[in-house]
Scaffold this active site. Structure first.
Site, PDB file in Angstrom:
ATOM      1  N   GLU A  41       0.829  -0.874   0.427  1.00 17.70           N
ATOM      2  CA  GLU A  41       0.078  -0.110  -0.342  1.00 17.70           C
ATOM      3  C   GLU A  41       1.015   1.372  -0.049  1.00 17.70           C
ATOM      4  O   GLU A  41       1.584   1.366   0.873  1.00 17.70           O
ATOM      5  CB  GLU A  41      -1.066  -0.359   0.926  1.00 17.70           C
ATOM      6  CG  GLU A  41      -0.974   1.476   1.335  1.00 17.70           C
ATOM      7  CD  GLU A  41      -2.621   2.111   0.360  1.00 17.70           C
ATOM      8  OE1 GLU A  41      -2.255   2.649   0.130  1.00 17.70           O
ATOM      9  OE2 GLU A  41      -3.435   0.901  -0.119  1.00 17.70           O
ATOM     10  N   ASN A 120      -4.375   5.276   1.341  1.00 18.59           N
ATOM     11  CA  ASN A 120      -4.082   4.925   2.980  1.00 18.59           C
ATOM     12  C   ASN A 120      -4.235   3.711   3.089  1.00 18.59           C
ATOM     13  O   ASN A 120      -4.782   2.917   2.068  1.00 18.59           O
ATOM     14  CB  ASN A 120      -5.221   5.317   3.925  1.00 18.59           C
ATOM     15  CG  ASN A 120      -6.095   4.971   3.208  1.00 18.59           C
ATOM     16  OD1 ASN A 120      -7.259   6.055   2.411  1.00 18.59           O
ATOM     17  ND2 ASN A 120      -7.293   4.996   3.764  1.00 18.59           N
ATOM     18  N   THR A 129     -19.483   5.719   2.453  1.00 18.91           N
ATOM     19  CA  THR A 129     -19.853   5.385   2.408  1.00 18.91           C
ATOM     20  C   THR A 129     -21.465   4.225   3.527  1.00 18.91           C
ATOM     21  O   THR A 129     -22.372   4.091   3.687  1.00 18.91           O
ATOM     22  CB  THR A 129     -21.284   5.821   2.339  1.00 18.91           C
ATOM     23  OG1 THR A 129     -21.782   5.032   1.273  1.00 18.91           O
ATOM     24  CG2 THR A 129     -21.668   7.835   1.476  1.00 18.91           C
ATOM     25  N   ALA A 131     -22.523   1.404   2.058  1.00 17.62           N
ATOM     26  CA  ALA A 131     -23.623   1.236   1.011  1.00 17.62           C
ATOM     27  C   ALA A 131     -23.268  -0.127  -0.151  1.00 17.62           C
ATOM     28  O   ALA A 131     -22.524   0.328  -0.776  1.00 17.62           O
ATOM     29  CB  ALA A 131     -24.419   2.264   0.526  1.00 17.62           C
ATOM     30  N   HIS A 441     -16.828   6.706  -7.298  1.00 21.67           N
ATOM     31  CA  HIS A 441     -17.621   5.314  -8.205  1.00 21.67           C
ATOM     32  C   HIS A 441     -17.181   4.445  -9.169  1.00 21.67           C
ATOM     33  O   HIS A 441     -17.738   4.632 -10.700  1.00 21.67           O
ATOM     34  CB  HIS A 441     -19.252   4.943  -8.068  1.00 21.67           C
ATOM     35  CG  HIS A 441     -20.023   5.825  -7.185  1.00 21.67           C
ATOM     36  ND1 HIS A 441     -20.959   5.936  -7.016  1.00 21.67           N
ATOM     37  CD2 HIS A 441     -19.587   5.227  -5.324  1.00 21.67           C
ATOM     38  CE1 HIS A 441     -21.684   5.515  -4.799  1.00 21.67           C
ATOM     39  NE2 HIS A 441     -20.216   5.911  -4.688  1.00 21.67           N
ATOM     40  N   ASN A 475     -13.778  -1.081  -8.988  1.00 27.33           N
ATOM     41  CA  ASN A 475     -14.618  -1.402  -9.729  1.00 27.33           C
ATOM     42  C   ASN A 475     -13.913  -0.748 -11.174  1.00 27.33           C
ATOM     43  O   ASN A 475     -15.456  -1.228 -11.759  1.00 27.33           O
ATOM     44  CB  ASN A 475     -15.077  -0.037  -9.033  1.00 27.33           C
ATOM     45  CG  ASN A 475     -15.580   0.365  -7.565  1.00 27.33           C
ATOM     46  OD1 ASN A 475     -15.662  -0.696  -6.974  1.00 27.33           O
ATOM     47  ND2 ASN A 475     -15.154   1.669  -6.836  1.00 27.33           N
TER      48      ASN A 475
END
Length: 520
Positions: A41, A120, A129, A131, A441, A475
Site C-alpha cells: 500500500e 492509506n 458510506t 452502502a 464510483h 470498481n
C-alpha cells in the site's frame, strides 16, 4: 532509517489494500492457507486495526488526523467538510481523499474535475458510506453466471446487513413516505427498502462501519504467511514471455527500490491507478483506461414534516454518528435509471445543510446516482513525459456527458424534488448536480469481458488478457453502466478471481508434493 525486510519472493503479490485487495487476501488465506502473500500500500496506516473505517474513531481530532494522513499529495486542501455546506460547482474533495492537480478536464469536454483518490491502508474503504446494494436490470453482468453466489460471499466478507438502523426514531417515517411516492407498479425487489450497509452493532449498541479490516478478518490477520507493507509504492509489474513474474516496489520511507518475485500478481490500486500501473509496466491492452464510467450525482435536502409530533427517543451516539433516520434505498430500474440514497445528514459524505437544533435528525440528505452512457473515448490516459507526485506517468482524463446523460440528469432532478417533497419540506427550491467525479464510483477502466476483442482488459476471472498470472480488481473491472454503489459488485468479482488463484496454487502444490514423492 533501517531498510524493511521485503520478501524476495511470494506466491501472490497484491497491490493496494482496499476492500477488493483485502478480499483476495481473505479468500487466499481461507482457501490456499499454504500460499505466501504480500500486500503493498502506497499510503500509511491510519487506523487500528489497519484498514478500519475512520468513522469508527470516536475522538474527532484523531479522526481528522487519520483523514489528513490519507490525502497523500493533496493533504491540507479544503474539503467538502470545511466550514459551510457544499455549494454547486465547488472543486473540493471529500475528507480522506485528494484531487488531481491537473489533467482532469480538457477543452470541449466535461472531464472529471473532482476525481479523487485515497492513499492509506484500507483505501477508500476507510472513508466510504458502506452502502452495498445489489445491482439489477442492465446494471448486472449477464455473462457471469454465478453472480448471486458471489454476491452472497461478498456480503459475508463485508458484513452486510439491512438492520443497522432498526428502531431509529425517523426511519419508519422516511420509509413510509418514500414508499407511498415510489412503490406503485414496481417489482418487490425494486421497492423502497433499507439500504444494505456494511456495518455491525457492538455489544454496547454502537455501530461499527466495515472497512478493509472487516474484509480481511481474522483469517488474514492471523495468517503467518501474510504480510502487509504500508508506505510501499509499486512502480512496475514485472512480466516475462506473457506471464507476470513479480513487482518492483519503492519503500516510501527510505526511497530504496526492491524486486519481489511472485507467481501471481493482483493489482487493486483503484480505477485510476490500476490502469496507471499497468501502463507504466508496459502492459497496454487496447481497452486499458477506456470506458471510464462515473455516476452523475444529484443532491437535495429536506426537513421531515411532523417530526416533533411524531416524538423521538434519545438517539445513541456512535463514533460521530447518531441513530436517527438511517439510510433508505430507492433501487435503480431500467425505466428509472438512477439509484437513490436518502440518509440522515451525519451519514452523508456531502454536507448539504446544518442539522436541526430543535429536532436533531429531522433533516435528511437525498442523493440520486445516474447510470451513464458508456463510451470508448471516455478514458484515463497517461503521459509518459510528465510525472505525478508519486513519480508515475501523469493521468489525463477525457470524459464527456452525452445528450442522453443530460436527459437522465434532468429526470433525476425532477425526481429528487418529488422525493424531497414526499419526505417533508425541501430546504431549497432546486437540487444541484455535483461536479463530475463526485460519486467516487469510477468504473470500466480495466473492464471485464468474455473474450479478448479489444473492448475489455480482463477475463471473467479478472485475469488480464495476454498476461497470465496477472489479475486486476476493484470498481474498474465492472463493465456495465451502473447507478448503484459498486463496492459489493467489485468485491464479488474479486472473490471469483481469488478462487481461481487459490485453486491453481493448491493444484500446483499437490503436483509438487506428488513429484517429490515420486523422486524419493
Amino acid at each position: 532509517m533501517s531498510q524493511r525486510p521485503y520478501p524476495a519472493s511470494v506466491d501472490v503479490a497484491i497491490v493496494g489494500s482496499g476492500p477488493t485487495a483485502s478480499a483476495y487476501a481473505r479468500i487466499l488465506s481461507e482457501e490456499a492457507p499454504n500460499a505466501t502473500i504480500a500486500m503493498f500500500e502506497v499510503g500509511p496506516t491510519v487506523s487500528n486495526p489497519p484498514g478500519a473505517h475512520v468513522k469508527n474513531i470516536v475522538d474527532e481530532e484523531r479522526r481528522v488526523l487519520a483523514q489528513r494522513a490519507s490525502e497523500g499529495p493533496g493533504a491540507g486542501a479544503a474539503t467538502v467538510s470545511s466550514p459551510g455546506a457544499v455549494k454547486s460547482g465547488e472543486r473540493r474533495a471529500r475528507p480522506g481523499t485528494y484531487l488531481l492537480s491537473d489533467g482532469y478536464a480538457f477543452p470541449g469536454e466535461d472531464g472529471l474535475p473532482v476525481a479523487a483518490m485515497s492513499s492509506n491502508v484500507g483505501g477508500m474503504g476507510a472513508h466510504w458510506t458502506a452502502a452495498c446494494p445489489r445491482p439489477s436490470g442492465k446494471e448486472r453482468i449477464g455473462f457471469v453466471p454465478d453472480m448471486d453466489q458471489l454476491f452472497n460471499e461478498a456480503e459475508r466478507l463485508l458484513g452486510v446487513t439491512t438492520h443497522a438502523f432498526d428502531g431509529a426514531p425517523f426511519s419508519d417515517i422516511v420509509h413510509e413516505r418514500l414508499a407511498a411516492a415510489v412503490d406503485e407498479g414496481r417489482d418487490p425487489a425494486a421497492k423502497v427498502q433499507p439500504m444494505p450497509l456494511a456495518v455491525h452493532r457492538e455489544p454496547d449498541g454502537s455501530l461499527m462501519w466495515s472497512g478493509a479490516d472487516v474484509v480481511m478478518g481474522d483469517a488474514t490477520r492471523q495468517n503467518p504467511r501474510f504480510e502487509l507493507f504500508d508506505e510501499s509504492l509499486v512502480t512496475k509489474v514485472t512480466h516475462d514471455g506473457g506471464t507476470a513474474s513479480g513487482v518492483e516496489v519503492q519503500d516510501r520511507r527510505t526511497g530504496t527500490s526492491h524486486r519481489v518475485a511472485a507467481r501471481r500478481v493482483v493489482v487493486a490500486a483503484d480505477a485510476l491507478r490500476t490502469p496507471q500501473l499497468l501502463w507504466a509496466s508496459g502492459i497496454r491492452p487496447d481497452a486499458l483506461g477506456r470506458y471510464l464510467n462515473d455516476q452523475p450525482q444529484v443532491v437535495f435536502a429536506s426537513r421531515i414534516e411532523g417530526a416533533v409530533e411524531a416524538g423521538r427517543v434519545e438517539a445513541k451516539p456512535t463514533a460521530g454518528l447518531t441513530q436517527q433516520s438511517g439510510v433508505a434505498w430507492v433501487p435503480y430500474t431500467d425505466d428509472m435509471p438512477f439509484h437513490g440514497q436518502i440518509m440522515q445528514l451525519d451519514a452523508s459524505p456531502v454536507p448539504l445543510a446544518e442539522d436541526d437544533p430543535v429536532v436533531p435528525g429531522s433533516i435528511v440528505g437525498l442523493g440520486l446516482f445516474c447510470a451513464k452512457d458508456l463510451q470508448r473515448e471516455d478514458r484515463v490516459a497517461f503521459d509518459d513525459g510528465v510525472r505525478d507526485a508519486y513519480g508515475m506517468p501523469a493521468m489525463r482524463i477525457h470524459y464527456k456527458l452525452t445528450e442522453r446523460d443530460h436527459e437522465v440528469i434532468e429526470r433525476a432532478k425532477a425526481e429528487i424534488v418529488r422525493l424531497g417533497q414526499a419526505v417533508g419540506k425541501p430546504l431549497d427550491e432546486r437540487p444541484f448536480v455535483l461536479p463530475p467525479g463526485a460519486s467516487l464510483h469510477y468504473q470500466g477502466s480495466t473492464r471485464m469481458g468474455l473474450e479478448d476483442d479489444g473492448e475489455s482488459v480482463c477475463s471473467p476471472d479478472s485475469e488480464v488478457w495476454g498476461v497470465s498470472g496477472l489479475f486486476v480488481a476493484g470498481n474498474g473491472v465492472i463493465p456495465t453502466p451502473t447507478a448503484c454503489n459498486p463496492t459489493l459488485t467489485a468485491v464479488a468479482l474479486a472473490v471469483r478471481g481469488a478462487m481461481k488463484i487459490a485453486k491453481e496454487l493448491e493444484s500446483s502444490l499437490l503436483m509438487s508434493e506428488s513429484d517429490n514423492r515420486i523422486a524419493k
